[in-house]
Design a protein around this motif. Structure first.
Motif, PDB file in Angstrom:
ATOM      1  N   VAL A  84       0.850  -1.193   0.000  1.00 16.66           N
ATOM      2  CA  VAL A  84       0.000   0.000   0.000  1.00 16.66           C
ATOM      3  C   VAL A  84       0.881   1.235   0.000  1.00 16.66           C
ATOM      4  O   VAL A  84       1.792   1.353   0.822  1.00 16.66           O
ATOM      5  N   GLU A  85       0.597   2.146  -0.917  1.00 19.86           N
ATOM      6  CA  GLU A  85       1.345   3.400  -0.971  1.00 19.86           C
ATOM      7  C   GLU A  85       0.941   4.289   0.190  1.00 19.86           C
ATOM      8  O   GLU A  85      -0.230   4.388   0.536  1.00 19.86           O
ATOM      9  N   THR A  86       1.945   4.928   0.804  1.00 25.99           N
ATOM     10  CA  THR A  86       1.670   5.869   1.879  1.00 25.99           C
ATOM     11  C   THR A  86       2.254   7.228   1.553  1.00 25.99           C
ATOM     12  O   THR A  86       3.193   7.350   0.775  1.00 25.99           O
ATOM     13  N   ALA A  87       1.674   8.219   2.188  1.00 20.99           N
ATOM     14  CA  ALA A  87       2.139   9.590   2.026  1.00 20.99           C
ATOM     15  C   ALA A  87       3.201   9.856   3.085  1.00 20.99           C
ATOM     16  O   ALA A  87       2.942  10.482   4.105  1.00 20.99           O
ATOM     17  N   GLY A  88       4.401   9.327   2.871  1.00 17.85           N
ATOM     18  CA  GLY A  88       5.510   9.531   3.796  1.00 17.85           C
ATOM     19  C   GLY A  88       5.440   8.628   5.007  1.00 17.85           C
ATOM     20  O   GLY A  88       4.652   7.697   5.073  1.00 17.85           O
ATOM     21  N   GLY A  89       6.296   8.923   5.963  1.00 19.38           N
ATOM     22  CA  GLY A  89       6.299   8.158   7.204  1.00 19.38           C
ATOM     23  C   GLY A  89       7.352   7.068   7.222  1.00 19.38           C
ATOM     24  O   GLY A  89       7.792   6.585   6.188  1.00 19.38           O
ATOM     25  N   ALA A  90       7.730   6.673   8.416  1.00 15.46           N
ATOM     26  CA  ALA A  90       8.722   5.622   8.611  1.00 15.46           C
ATOM     27  C   ALA A  90       8.041   4.260   8.592  1.00 15.46           C
ATOM     28  O   ALA A  90       6.823   4.161   8.602  1.00 15.46           O
ATOM     29  N   GLU A  91       8.863   3.217   8.598  1.00 14.24           N
ATOM     30  CA  GLU A  91       8.318   1.858   8.670  1.00 14.24           C
ATOM     31  C   GLU A  91       7.567   1.702   9.992  1.00 14.24           C
ATOM     32  O   GLU A  91       7.991   2.226  11.019  1.00 14.24           O
ATOM     33  N   PRO A  92       6.462   0.971   9.981  1.00 16.21           N
ATOM     34  CA  PRO A  92       5.688   0.783  11.209  1.00 16.21           C
ATOM     35  C   PRO A  92       6.478   0.018  12.268  1.00 16.21           C
ATOM     36  O   PRO A  92       7.350  -0.781  11.944  1.00 16.21           O
ATOM     37  N   VAL A  93       6.146   0.290  13.514  1.00 17.89           N
ATOM     38  CA  VAL A  93       6.700  -0.462  14.628  1.00 17.89           C
ATOM     39  C   VAL A  93       5.528  -1.194  15.267  1.00 17.89           C
ATOM     40  O   VAL A  93       4.552  -0.575  15.705  1.00 17.89           O
ATOM     41  N   PHE A  94       5.614  -2.526  15.284  1.00 18.35           N
ATOM     42  CA  PHE A  94       4.574  -3.360  15.854  1.00 18.35           C
ATOM     43  C   PHE A  94       5.156  -4.163  17.012  1.00 18.35           C
ATOM     44  O   PHE A  94       6.358  -4.387  17.085  1.00 18.35           O
TER      45      PHE A  94
END
Length: 146
Positions: A84-94
């Motif tokens: 999924v394309e995102t508008a910026g941001g870092a990799e998620p932390v789960f």
């Protein structure tokens, strides 16, 4: 973008039939019932793997992460491939909940302060309805802007 692994038999049961695999229809309904916007995301299921791809505009990082968790924390889902394309941001932390964990302990371990448990709770709404209602194997978002 990436591949996220989940505990296959630890999630929410979407059917009462004991089926192992979640269906595309059931996942779309779950996302809609949670009030998440997935109209620009295509959700496909192959066995115990879910693939999400963009159909239109880019999502916010928060919306993307919530979709990953909404479909991944479902009984029968072992992995979510996220394209999924995102508008910026870092990799998620789960964070994957272990037996005996509390949000306060998770906040202490991941954010350095037990009192930040409320930030984790808020970051995981609407999937979480109460700070005490977490379960082993559930994956949670850890906000990085607290």
């Amino acid at each position: 973008m990436g591949l996220w692994n989940f505990v296959k038999n630890a999630g929410k049961k979407l059917t009462g039939h004991g089926d192992d695999a979640a269906t595309e229809e059931a996942l779309h309904k779950e996302v809609k019932d949670l009030g998440l916007d997935a109209q620009d995301v295509d959700i496909k299921v192959k066995g115990d793997k879910v693939t999400m791809t963009s159909k239109g505009k880019a999502l916010t990082p928060e919306a993307r992460e919530k979709l990953i968790l909404a479909v991944g924390n479902v009984d029968g889902v072992a992995s979510v491939e996220d394209a999924v394309e995102t508008a910026g941001g870092a990799e998620p932390v789960f964070y994957t909940v272990k037996k005996g964990d509390t949000l306060s302990e998770i906040a202490q371990a991941t954010l350095g302060k037990a009192s930040k448990y409320q930030a984790i709770f808020e970051a995981n709404k609407p999937m979480l309805t109460h700070p005490d209602k977490i379960y082993p194997g559930q994956m949670l978002r850890i906000p990085q802007d607290t």
